[in-house]
Motif scaffolding. Structure first.
Motif, PDB file in Angstrom:
ATOM      1  N   PRO A 227       0.833  -1.206   0.000  1.00  0.00           N
ATOM      2  CA  PRO A 227       0.000   0.000   0.000  1.00  0.00           C
ATOM      3  C   PRO A 227       0.866   1.254   0.000  1.00  0.00           C
ATOM      4  O   PRO A 227       1.997   1.237   0.499  1.00  0.00           O
ATOM      5  N   PRO A 228       0.364   2.349  -0.547  1.00  0.00           N
ATOM      6  CA  PRO A 228       1.148   3.586  -0.533  1.00  0.00           C
ATOM      7  C   PRO A 228       1.310   4.107   0.891  1.00  0.00           C
ATOM      8  O   PRO A 228       0.425   3.951   1.728  1.00  0.00           O
ATOM      9  N   GLY A 229       2.442   4.720   1.143  1.00  0.00           N
ATOM     10  CA  GLY A 229       2.688   5.268   2.473  1.00  0.00           C
ATOM     11  C   GLY A 229       4.092   5.813   2.579  1.00  0.00           C
ATOM     12  O   GLY A 229       4.943   5.550   1.711  1.00  0.00           O
ATOM     13  N   TYR A 243      -8.191   4.066  -3.232  1.00  0.00           N
ATOM     14  CA  TYR A 243      -8.234   4.624  -1.887  1.00  0.00           C
ATOM     15  C   TYR A 243      -9.007   5.940  -1.818  1.00  0.00           C
ATOM     16  O   TYR A 243      -9.351   6.396  -0.746  1.00  0.00           O
ATOM     17  N   ARG A 244      -9.291   6.561  -2.968  1.00  0.00           N
ATOM     18  CA  ARG A 244      -9.997   7.838  -2.953  1.00  0.00           C
ATOM     19  C   ARG A 244     -11.355   7.685  -3.650  1.00  0.00           C
ATOM     20  O   ARG A 244     -12.393   7.679  -3.000  1.00  0.00           O
ATOM     21  N   ALA A 245     -11.340   7.591  -4.970  1.00  0.00           N
ATOM     22  CA  ALA A 245     -12.596   7.391  -5.690  1.00  0.00           C
ATOM     23  C   ALA A 245     -13.193   6.027  -5.378  1.00  0.00           C
ATOM     24  O   ALA A 245     -14.410   5.846  -5.410  1.00  0.00           O
ATOM     25  N   GLN A 251      -9.597  -1.029   4.007  1.00  0.00           N
ATOM     26  CA  GLN A 251      -9.322   0.380   4.310  1.00  0.00           C
ATOM     27  C   GLN A 251     -10.213   0.839   5.466  1.00  0.00           C
ATOM     28  O   GLN A 251     -11.425   0.908   5.345  1.00  0.00           O
ATOM     29  N   ALA A 252      -9.592   1.200   6.575  1.00  0.00           N
ATOM     30  CA  ALA A 252     -10.357   1.508   7.778  1.00  0.00           C
ATOM     31  C   ALA A 252     -10.988   2.884   7.752  1.00  0.00           C
ATOM     32  O   ALA A 252     -12.048   3.096   8.353  1.00  0.00           O
ATOM     33  N   SER A 253     -10.369   3.841   7.066  1.00  0.00           N
ATOM     34  CA  SER A 253     -10.884   5.206   7.033  1.00  0.00           C
ATOM     35  C   SER A 253     -10.429   5.871   5.748  1.00  0.00           C
ATOM     36  O   SER A 253      -9.605   5.323   5.000  1.00  0.00           O
TER      37      SER A 253
END
Length: 301
Positions: A227-229, A243-245, A251-253
């Protein structure tokens, strides 16, 4: 985008972290099913209004360091169990043998449907050959969709692939009964292009995958990246959509980019993204692969 990769690859078929010793040691453990229910009003949706999608790299290509990860029968039984006990109705499969896919579909019944796209190998002279699984009757190796519903508008998604080496791919279809578009993907690893081992292909492939999906979609598979980070130097390969659209199964939040490991190495490299309301996410250890299965339940109506 051709950018020099910061990671190194090993082996022929899967993720860089597939040493046989690690897989053999960890697959001997009993892995429990971990499940997360996601908050929100959609949690109480009726079964007829939901769909459970699973992605699983079966590690069925024996010559790709998969001989110690379970027999073909064990892999088929794990698939059947996810359908009968966990309610999975659409599967995204990677490193599946066509022979195993046909046998599972026949065992599940005539209402189940499959779509398959083989892996190919492109040689230095430009000749392309289909990758075959070891063992009599196993056929070609590839990615597949296995569905309890009829699949329509089936189409591969073009993406940049190695000039020389193993070519994986992306395969999409529509589950008309649920009005959902689904796409399974298996992306390249760093170093997969034998002609240009320092070139990175995952950014182009992730962009092709993310831009191919319309609304009402579930997509993912073995994306061969963390995952990106801030701790991942390869985070730049991720485009804007995931993770956005669309939110990821684990994904928790909105700000979260983490998730439970899906590979025996302790890395998360398998994903399911959707723009539909998420009802739950499970990580299942099958004992028949070096990847865990990821199951996502969404509301479709």
């Amino acid at each position: 985008m051709f950018r020099t990769s910061s990671a190194s690859a090993a082996g022929s078929g899967g993720f860089p972290w597939r040493p046989v010793a690690v897989a053999a040691a960890l697959l001997g453990l009993v892995t429990a099913v971990a499940s997360t229910r996601l908050s929100g009003p959609a949690r109480s949706a009726a079964p007829g209004r939901t769909l459970t999608v699973a992605t699983w790299n079966m590690c069925g290509v024996e010559q790709w360091n998969c001989r110690s990860t379970g027999s073909p029968a064990a892999k088929r039984n794990a698939l059947a169990a996810m359908a009968s006990r966990s309610g999975a109705r659409v599967f995204f499969l990677q490193e599946v043998c066509a022979g195993d896919l046909d046998r599972v579909r026949a065992d599940l019944g005539a209402s189940w449907h499959t779509e398959f796209r083989p892996y190919t190998w492109r040689g230095v002279m430009g000749r392309t050959t289909t990758v075959r699984c070891a063992g009599a009757g196993q056929g070609a190796a590839g990615v597949a969709l296995l569905s309890a519903y009829r699949l329509s508008a089936v189409a591969p998604v073009a993406s940049r692939q190695p000039a020389v080496g193993l070519r994986r791919g992306i395969l999409c279809a529509t589950v008309a009964d649920r009005d959902v578009r689904v796409c399974t993907a298996h992306l390249s690893r760093p170093g997969d292009d034998r002609a240009h081992p320092d070139w990175e292909l995952r950014d182009d492939q992730l962009t092709a995958l993310a831009t191919a999906v319309p609304r009402r979609t579930v997509y993912g598979g073995d994306l061969n990246t963390d995952p990106p980070g801030p701790r991942d130097p390869d985070s730049w390969v991720w485009p804007a959509g995931p993770y956005r659209a669309q939110r990821e199964c684990d994904q928790a939040s909105a700000s979260s980019r983490s998730g439970r490991p899906t590979h025996v190495s302790g890395h998360k490299i398998d994903y399911l993204f959707t723009d539909l309301p998420r009802l739950g996410c499970s990580v299942r250890g099958t004992g028949a692969s070096d990847h865990y299965a990821l199951l996502l339940r969404v509301r479709t109506r």
